[in-house]
Design a protein around this motif. Structure first.
Motif, PDB file in Angstrom:
ATOM      1  N   UNK A 150       0.719  -0.989  -0.073  1.00 16.87           N
ATOM      2  CA  UNK A 150      -0.015  -0.171   0.041  1.00 16.87           C
ATOM      3  C   UNK A 150       0.923   1.208  -0.111  1.00 16.87           C
ATOM      4  N   UNK A 151       2.047   1.175   0.323  1.00 18.18           N
ATOM      5  CA  UNK A 151       2.980   2.310   0.240  1.00 18.18           C
ATOM      6  C   UNK A 151       3.511   2.982  -1.045  1.00 18.18           C
ATOM      7  N   UNK A 152       3.277   1.856  -2.170  1.00 19.89           N
ATOM      8  CA  UNK A 152       3.658   2.054  -3.440  1.00 19.89           C
ATOM      9  C   UNK A 152       2.590   2.494  -4.259  1.00 19.89           C
ATOM     10  N   UNK A 153       2.765   3.719  -5.281  1.00 18.58           N
ATOM     11  CA  UNK A 153       2.146   4.169  -6.260  1.00 18.58           C
ATOM     12  C   UNK A 153       2.082   3.315  -7.336  1.00 18.58           C
ATOM     13  N   UNK A 154       0.781   3.316  -8.369  1.00 23.64           N
ATOM     14  CA  UNK A 154       1.090   2.260  -9.529  1.00 23.64           C
ATOM     15  C   UNK A 154       2.211   2.214 -10.387  1.00 23.64           C
ATOM     16  N   UNK A 155       2.976   3.380 -10.229  1.00 21.58           N
ATOM     17  CA  UNK A 155       4.454   3.365 -11.147  1.00 21.58           C
ATOM     18  C   UNK A 155       5.491   2.842 -10.055  1.00 21.58           C
ATOM     19  N   UNK A 156       5.194   2.568  -9.090  1.00 20.01           N
ATOM     20  CA  UNK A 156       6.065   1.826  -8.101  1.00 20.01           C
ATOM     21  C   UNK A 156       6.867   2.684  -7.229  1.00 20.01           C
ATOM     22  N   UNK A 157       6.501   3.808  -7.023  1.00 18.34           N
ATOM     23  CA  UNK A 157       7.051   5.000  -6.434  1.00 18.34           C
ATOM     24  C   UNK A 157       6.516   4.969  -4.969  1.00 18.34           C
ATOM     25  N   UNK A 170      19.150  16.236  16.947  1.00 18.46           N
ATOM     26  CA  UNK A 170      19.765  16.014  17.949  1.00 18.46           C
ATOM     27  C   UNK A 170      19.100  15.765  19.204  1.00 18.46           C
ATOM     28  N   UNK A 171      18.030  16.386  19.442  1.00 13.92           N
ATOM     29  CA  UNK A 171      17.210  16.430  20.791  1.00 13.92           C
ATOM     30  C   UNK A 171      15.769  16.112  20.383  1.00 13.92           C
ATOM     31  N   UNK A 172      15.332  15.900  19.315  1.00 13.98           N
ATOM     32  CA  UNK A 172      13.914  15.675  18.942  1.00 13.98           C
ATOM     33  C   UNK A 172      13.534  14.813  17.792  1.00 13.98           C
ATOM     34  N   UNK A 173      12.336  14.352  17.780  1.00 12.60           N
ATOM     35  CA  UNK A 173      11.867  13.330  16.579  1.00 12.60           C
ATOM     36  C   UNK A 173      10.967  14.274  15.747  1.00 12.60           C
ATOM     37  N   UNK A 174      11.040  14.059  14.608  1.00  6.32           N
ATOM     38  CA  UNK A 174      10.003  14.820  13.617  1.00  6.32           C
ATOM     39  C   UNK A 174       9.462  13.570  12.577  1.00  6.32           C
ATOM     40  N   UNK A 175       8.369  14.132  11.872  1.00 10.22           N
ATOM     41  CA  UNK A 175       7.899  13.333  10.764  1.00 10.22           C
ATOM     42  C   UNK A 175       7.888  14.213   9.576  1.00 10.22           C
ATOM     43  N   UNK A 176       8.276  13.346   8.383  1.00  8.31           N
ATOM     44  CA  UNK A 176       8.462  14.163   7.103  1.00  8.31           C
ATOM     45  C   UNK A 176       7.453  15.447   6.875  1.00  8.31           C
ATOM     46  N   UNK A 177       8.095  16.369   6.103  1.00 13.29           N
ATOM     47  CA  UNK A 177       7.183  17.416   5.698  1.00 13.29           C
ATOM     48  C   UNK A 177       6.439  17.452   4.299  1.00 13.29           C
ATOM     49  N   UNK A 178       6.918  18.491   3.405  1.00 16.76           N
ATOM     50  CA  UNK A 178       6.171  18.900   2.343  1.00 16.76           C
ATOM     51  C   UNK A 178       7.272  18.262   1.257  1.00 16.76           C
ATOM     52  N   UNK A 179       6.799  17.538   0.106  1.00 16.19           N
ATOM     53  CA  UNK A 179       7.298  17.162  -1.044  1.00 16.19           C
ATOM     54  C   UNK A 179       7.986  18.528  -1.859  1.00 16.19           C
ATOM     55  N   UNK A 180       9.161  18.450  -2.119  1.00 15.35           N
ATOM     56  CA  UNK A 180       9.783  19.699  -2.873  1.00 15.35           C
ATOM     57  C   UNK A 180       9.828  19.483  -4.323  1.00 15.35           C
ATOM     58  N   UNK A 181      10.141  18.086  -4.832  1.00 12.83           N
ATOM     59  CA  UNK A 181      10.280  17.927  -6.276  1.00 12.83           C
ATOM     60  C   UNK A 181      10.674  16.369  -6.529  1.00 12.83           C
ATOM     61  N   UNK A 182      10.973  16.007  -7.648  1.00 14.82           N
ATOM     62  CA  UNK A 182      11.344  14.770  -7.873  1.00 14.82           C
ATOM     63  C   UNK A 182      12.756  14.679  -8.663  1.00 14.82           C
ATOM     64  N   UNK A 183      13.334  13.608  -8.672  1.00 14.95           N
ATOM     65  CA  UNK A 183      14.672  13.338  -9.130  1.00 14.95           C
ATOM     66  C   UNK A 183      14.839  11.868  -9.700  1.00 14.95           C
ATOM     67  N   UNK A 184      15.612  11.696 -10.703  1.00 13.44           N
ATOM     68  CA  UNK A 184      16.044  10.249 -11.125  1.00 13.44           C
ATOM     69  C   UNK A 184      17.597   9.996 -10.957  1.00 13.44           C
ATOM     70  N   UNK A 185      18.242   9.008 -10.286  1.00 13.31           N
ATOM     71  CA  UNK A 185      19.545   8.792 -10.340  1.00 13.31           C
ATOM     72  C   UNK A 185      19.797   7.368 -10.739  1.00 13.31           C
TER      73      UNK A 185
END
Ligand code: FMN
Length: 185
Positions: A150-157, A170-185
């Protein structure tokens, strides 16, 4: 120019993902350690990851002896279990799966179990060990990567929002923020 100040370096690269690493003893009894030092070392050929573990931990001996481990990436709702696994030792006979409500799931190529509640699980066979100051570096060859479908899109991303990785500062926990863009390597 902006003003810069110099501060004492301590764990100076951040943020990093939090991992729950599973290992087993010679009788197959599993243990879990929480780690902030989990990183990619070789990306494609081979796929190698590194974990930095203090020698004093119980997991250190298990990984060295059995020459394998599993990296499990927990979601933010597992933070209490992460803190629990990181604040007691399997050396004291504690079953951390039972104590923190986690479910062991058989792996395909190693004896250490996956943590079912974690959406990403990397089965690793040990290929390297190095003393690196106050931690020891274990290098694992990733022989199988599991991810919840369920974590994968139809394209496998991978959908980072669904993955909801815990990020450590260093002293705290966070969760992910906003998507900034895409890339391929
Ligand atoms: C969020 C978090 C991150 C941690 N990161 C590390 C780490 O990178 N390396 C390490 O040796 N211990 C780390 N610890 C401490 C271990 O998880 C802790 O010593 C644990 O109790 C060892 O368990 P064990 O003796 O059963 O192996 C961390 C703990 C927490 C809560």
């Amino acid at each position: 120019m902006v003003e810069k100040v110099q501060i004492q370096p301590r764990r100076p690269v951040y943020p990093t993902p939090v991992g729950l690493i599973t290992s087993v003893d010679s009788k197959g009894r599993p243990n879990i350690i929480a780690l902030g030092e989990v990183f990619n070392l070789s990306i494609v050929q081979p796929v190698w990851v590194g974990i930095s573990v203090r020698e004093a931990t119980y997991s250190h001996g298990l990984i060295k002896e059995q020459e394998e481990f599993v990296v499990n990436l927990p979601t933010a709702d597992l933070l209490d279990a992460v803190l629990g696994c990181g604040s007691c030792s399997g050396r004291d006979g504690i079953d951390k799966f039972q104590k923190f409500g986690l479910t062991p799931r058989p792996a395909m190529q190693v004896k250490s179990p996956l943590i079912d509640e974690c959406p990403v699980n990397l089965e690793c066979k040990l290929v390297g060990f190095h003393h690196v100051g106050d931690h020891d570096l274990f290098i694992g060859n990733v022989v199988t990567q599991h991810i919840n479908k369920e974590m994968l899109s139809a394209q496998g991303d991978i959908d980072a929002g669904k993955l909801d990785t815990i990020i450590m500062m260093p002293k705290s926990f966070w969760r992910m923020g906003d998507k900034l863009g895409t890339f391929r390597i």
